[in-house]
Design a protein around this motif. Sequence first.
Motif, PDB file in Angstrom:
ATOM      1  N   ALA B 325       0.842  -1.106   0.117  1.00 26.43           N
ATOM      2  CA  ALA B 325       0.007  -0.086  -0.180  1.00 26.43           C
ATOM      3  C   ALA B 325       0.665   1.136  -0.048  1.00 26.43           C
ATOM      4  CB  ALA B 325      -0.944   0.033   1.086  1.00 26.43           C
ATOM      5  N   ALA B 326       1.963   1.221   0.922  1.00 31.36           N
ATOM      6  CA  ALA B 326       2.936   2.292   0.763  1.00 31.36           C
ATOM      7  C   ALA B 326       3.585   2.509  -0.476  1.00 31.36           C
ATOM      8  CB  ALA B 326       4.009   2.090   1.946  1.00 31.36           C
ATOM      9  N   LYS B 327       3.920   1.474  -1.321  1.00 34.44           N
ATOM     10  CA  LYS B 327       4.161   1.726  -2.721  1.00 34.44           C
ATOM     11  C   LYS B 327       3.540   1.970  -3.724  1.00 34.44           C
ATOM     12  CE  LYS B 327       7.724  -2.056  -3.850  1.00 34.44           C
ATOM     13  NZ  LYS B 327       7.916  -3.418  -4.536  1.00 34.44           N
ATOM     14  N   TRP B 328       2.062   1.957  -3.389  1.00 34.92           N
ATOM     15  CA  TRP B 328       1.111   2.477  -4.172  1.00 34.92           C
ATOM     16  C   TRP B 328       1.035   3.814  -4.100  1.00 34.92           C
ATOM     17  CZ3 TRP B 328      -2.293   1.473  -7.987  1.00 34.92           C
ATOM     18  CH2 TRP B 328      -3.347   2.356  -8.351  1.00 34.92           C
ATOM     19  N   ILE B 329       1.077   4.280  -2.697  1.00 32.89           N
ATOM     20  CA  ILE B 329       1.113   5.821  -2.538  1.00 32.89           C
ATOM     21  C   ILE B 329       2.158   6.433  -3.200  1.00 32.89           C
ATOM     22  CG2 ILE B 329       0.983   7.444  -0.679  1.00 32.89           C
ATOM     23  CD1 ILE B 329      -0.478   5.696   0.925  1.00 32.89           C
ATOM     24  N   ASP B 330       3.562   5.809  -2.963  1.00 29.99           N
ATOM     25  CA  ASP B 330       4.587   6.408  -3.527  1.00 29.99           C
ATOM     26  C   ASP B 330       4.703   6.425  -4.914  1.00 29.99           C
ATOM     27  OD1 ASP B 330       7.422   7.214  -2.806  1.00 29.99           O
ATOM     28  OD2 ASP B 330       8.105   5.323  -4.073  1.00 29.99           O
TER      29      ASP B 330
END
Lengths: 313, 420
Positions: B325-330
């Motif tokens: 999910a953090a990768k998606w936001i990044d």
Amino acid sequence: MTRLTTTADGADLRAPASARRRDGSRDGFGAAFVLMLPAIALYGLFSLTPILFTVWISFTNSGGFNTEASFVGLDNYLRAGDDPIVWQSLGRTFLWLGYHVVLAGGLGLVLALAVSRLSRTRVFFRTAFFLPHLVSLAVVGVIWANIYDPFYGLISTALTQIGLGSWNQGWLSDPLLVLFSVNVASSWQGFGLYMLLFIAGLQNIDQSLYEAAEIDGANSWQKLCNVTLPGLRDVMTFVISLAMINGLKGFATVFVMTNGGPFYASEIITTYIYRLAFQAQDHGLAAVLCILMSLLAIVITVAFNRWRARQAA
Amino acid sequence: MLRRTLMASAAALGAAGLLAVPGLAQAQTLTVWATDQLAQPLVAELWNKLKADFEAANPGVTVEYMPPTGTISNGAVQAAIQSNAGPDVLLTNSGIGRVSTVVNAKLIQPLTAHYSDMGWKDKIFPWLYDILSSQFGGEIYEVPDGIDAIGLWYHKDMFAEHGWSIGGSWADFEALLQKIKDAGLEPLAVGPRNGANGGHLMGNFLQAAAGSTVMGEVVSGKKAWTDPEPLLGAERVVDFARKGFISPQMAGLDQEGAMRMWINERAAIFFGGPWFIGNARAGEYPLDNMGFATIPSDIEGESKPTGGIGWSWMIPTSSKQPELAAKWIDFILSDEVMRYRAEHPTGNQISPREMPDIKPVVPVMVDVFAAAAKGVGYNPSVYVPGSATDTYFQVIQGLIGGQVSAADGMAQLQAKMPAP
């Protein structure tokens, strides 16, 4: 064939009566308990536990399921007492309930009487009138909100088309009208079930009573008052109880059509509970109102049934 | 014996084969709660490209969009997470008032570490980072997707035809609305029934009456809602309803209904942010005809849009893929995605960081960027604490519908504000 219970010399072959009773009841209770265990477990898990959990939450300052809650005693109960919206929404809940019993229950009875007089088209109308009950309340809310739209709605357009535009009202904006308007939508969805119950009740009335009334020269109104309505007494008790419980559970149409507004004019206890629990995350106060609502449902239903029983006696 | 040996060998080979296929061994699904307009072809085009690009950059990952059924405002986000039916990452309406609700209920994860280890701190405006890092004792729980700029939308052709314009003093604004009313139109369209749109109108009235400095103090509890400046904003709403510039029947209208009135040119002005362009497109309104203006104010320099952090990405505590999910936001914060979104025909937001040389496809976005460049005032809907948000929306309905006086309404709102 008779069972042999004595010997030739008259001795009783059976165990002493007290021992029989004791053993039999023990065996019966054990077997019954084992058979009931799944149901008891499911009831405990899905009904009793949530109820007890709600009671516990009502004594805490819980801000959500993931937060730590501490015991606050009767604070939430005192807050509920001091909150004017609780009292307003309680009053409106009773009004809502009354509207629902009269509109949905009344319409159900009238249509049941009308439909039961039909012969060839009875099935068609019975199905047609029941259809709204199959529509989700949320969808009903959306449909009726559009019907009530003061600028593009069906009612507004129709009134304007026939030159009665001045009769148009703020169906969802007038604080005196809004609860009634929303209840019409909710009752439109609900009357079909009550109609079916009344039709079933009508079919159980002994036809010879009508024949006797006719011989006595009774007109239609007299037959309705003296044969039909008394014959529907039990069904009516059930329908009114059901309508009251359904009325207390009213939520979806209010939530979709007005969100409790304008300025709390259509706020009922269930919409306020949702707002407190899921928007403000004030689970403690929301739990108090849940308990209040449950008690209301129990008290109203028990009181009504006792009153009906006394009337019948 | 032979058959048993053969079966065991086959099972071992099968297991080895499964492990040898990287796609099967590492298959991951990321559930994303993003736009609710995926049914619109243009919107779908944008989000499907983002999905394809993310999947290409992360082999073995499948992105699944969950159709969002609501926001923090209507409790849907809270209900979804609490019932463990929430997504791995979600985009929802935000602002301190709303975010506090889900933070206090421990429904979303802190993202502070990612602001340093993934460099998000440098991917948003410094002032935006300062606001975020000052809200929860240094912890940050959201990543802004865009900044809102709420102003007045008007029909260029209608205004040109009648020689109308928005600007000048408050008295000029009143005179304009009277002319619109005399022309047989609804001057202002607002749908306060579901809260947000009433807040858009009210925020603008408060901005015009009190200015952003005062409103900043009011929403943070340093000044009272009953003080003369915010009270004037409320009095003006009541006054406009009394004069027929806002029809009292609109108290029962929702945002969709108000938009419909504007799109059908039955109303002259609608209060909203640049996201309104998406709704106008869906209503087949000619986007070239959309005009954007800021609300007139008698306070020097305070005729500006209201706004703040409108929509943010958050990771629920129930997320099964928090790292992904953090990768998606990044990925969303990357230059490529931001530029693609801003220059896409559906591009209708102000980026959370400086994006030079953006060429928006919809012409009116140039006016929105220009209005926001002067600064954005406060939209109280996203700043007032959760305990007061509902009262704020209900009071607005009451002011428009004539159920509550400005003084009583503001007093009720003040009573719901936590002690400073």
